[in-house]
Write an enzyme that holds these catalytic residues in place. Structure first.
Site, short mmCIF file in Angstrom:
data_model
loop_
_atom_site.label_atom_id
_atom_site.label_comp_id
_atom_site.label_asym_id
_atom_site.label_seq_id
_atom_site.Cartn_x
_atom_site.Cartn_y
_atom_site.Cartn_z
N GLY A 36 46.17 2.73 91.04
CA GLY A 36 45.21 2.91 89.96
C GLY A 36 45.75 2.46 88.62
O GLY A 36 45.40 3.01 87.57
N GLY A 37 46.60 1.45 88.64
CA GLY A 37 47.20 0.95 87.41
C GLY A 37 46.19 0.22 86.55
O GLY A 37 45.02 0.03 86.92
N ARG A 38 46.65 -0.20 85.40
CA ARG A 38 45.78 -0.86 84.44
C ARG A 38 45.61 -2.32 84.83
O ARG A 38 46.53 -3.13 84.72
CB ARG A 38 46.39 -0.74 83.04
N HIS A 72 54.06 -18.37 80.83
CA HIS A 72 53.46 -19.63 81.27
C HIS A 72 53.44 -20.61 80.09
O HIS A 72 52.53 -20.57 79.25
CB HIS A 72 52.03 -19.41 81.77
N HIS A 112 59.65 -15.46 85.30
CA HIS A 112 59.30 -14.06 85.54
C HIS A 112 60.56 -13.22 85.49
O HIS A 112 61.63 -13.64 85.96
CB HIS A 112 58.63 -13.92 86.91
#
Length: 302
Positions: A261-263, A96, A106
């Site tokens: 359940g990722g960070r 950004h 991206h």
């Protein structure tokens, strides 16, 4: 057959390092490093920058994680793999810039492996995915053509059908249905890549990852010294709101990360530092801000 993931692991780590080195040199600000581990298995290296001179917020992330059961976003199109243990790795970045005349960008390249059940005659199943796309606020046709031509050049060795197919896939994927507009001017996007075997598929992924700096940095250098003021920053923040909407509502990578359940801090590093929403607002006719709408529909750039 066991999937030879060590070569992909080494490539993804090197790609992250090369991109961060180039961005640090261009912007003059050092990226922070956050090494993390995941309780269920694996971990990653998050390289991030906030409040930089060139990049207001940036994340270049490497992750290599494992799990015991495929999450819904990964098995929805492959019900026969439901319940398998899995392993995933890759590099994902979102940049950004501070100057509204430099587009947000991206890129993602990744490998996913669904492990064969123990003591079965089945085999591991792998697939690659990835792509890169550009989201301008004040668009320039020459920038869009350069970006798409670089993507097309990266895919050319793998067949003339690849760029048109992946370009179309990108246009369809990065589309905000509720806004009836694309997120930006597109690029390329692909998933489920494994038909040509591991080595050929991996070669394509490396070509895509390696083309990122050539696709994006010339645009950065061309636009970084353009003057801007409060008006341009306000419009940038308004359009960044659409970026947030897409990532939280439609993006499969974001949803997969949260479902598995990722960070959370790493997953949401793609969010812009500032974003605004306005009720039923549209730019005045004939203004530079109104021009953006002409670019937010699929079209041929090369």
């Amino acid at each position: 057959m066991a999937v030879p993931i060590s070569s992909a692991y080494d490539y993804f780590l090197d790609l992250q390092a090369r991109i961060v080195t180039r961005l640090e040199k261009a912007g003059g600000d050092a990226f922070q490093t956050d090494r993390w581990t995941r309780e269920e298995g694996g971990g990653g290296i998050s390289r991030m920058l906030e409040k930089g001179q060139l990049l207001e917020r940036a994340g270049v992330l490497f992750s290599h994680v494992q799990g015991k059961t495929l999450p819904p976003t990964a098995s929805a199109h492959r019900p026969e793999l439901a319940g398998r243990a899995w392993e995933a790795m890759g590099v994902s970045l979102v940049l950004h810039p501070r100057n509204p005349y430099i587009p947000t960008c991206h890129m993602n390249v990744r490998l996913f492996v669904a492990r064969a059940p123990d003591n079965s005659k089945e085999e591991d199943v792998f697939w690659f995915g990835g792509g890169l796309d550009l989201t301008p606020y004040y668009p320039f046709e020459e920038d869009a053509r350069h970006f798409h031509q670089t993507c097309a050049n990266a895919l050319a060795p793998f067949g003339p059908e690849k760029y048109p197919a992946y370009k179309n896939w990108c246009d369809q994927y990065f589309y905000l249905k509720h806004r009836k507009e694309t997120r930006g001017i597109g690029g390329i996007f692909f998933d489920d890549l494994n038909d040509d075997g591991f080595e050929n598929s991996f070669a394509l992924v490396k070509s895509v990852g390696n083309c990122f700096l050539d696709a994006y940095m010339p645009i950065v250098e061309k636009r970084r010294h353009m003057e801007y003021g409060e008006r341009e920053r306000d419009f940038q923040a308004y359009r960044r709101g659409r970026y947030v909407e897409f990532n939280l509502v439609f993006d499969r990578g974001t949803l997969f990360g949260l479902q598995s359940g990722g960070r959370t801090e790493s997953i949401l590093l793609s969010m812009p530092p500032l974003a605004t929403w306005r009720y039923n607002w549209s730019p005045e006719p004939g203004t530079p801000e109104e021009k953006l709408a002409e670019f937010l529909t699929p079209r041929e750039w090369i």
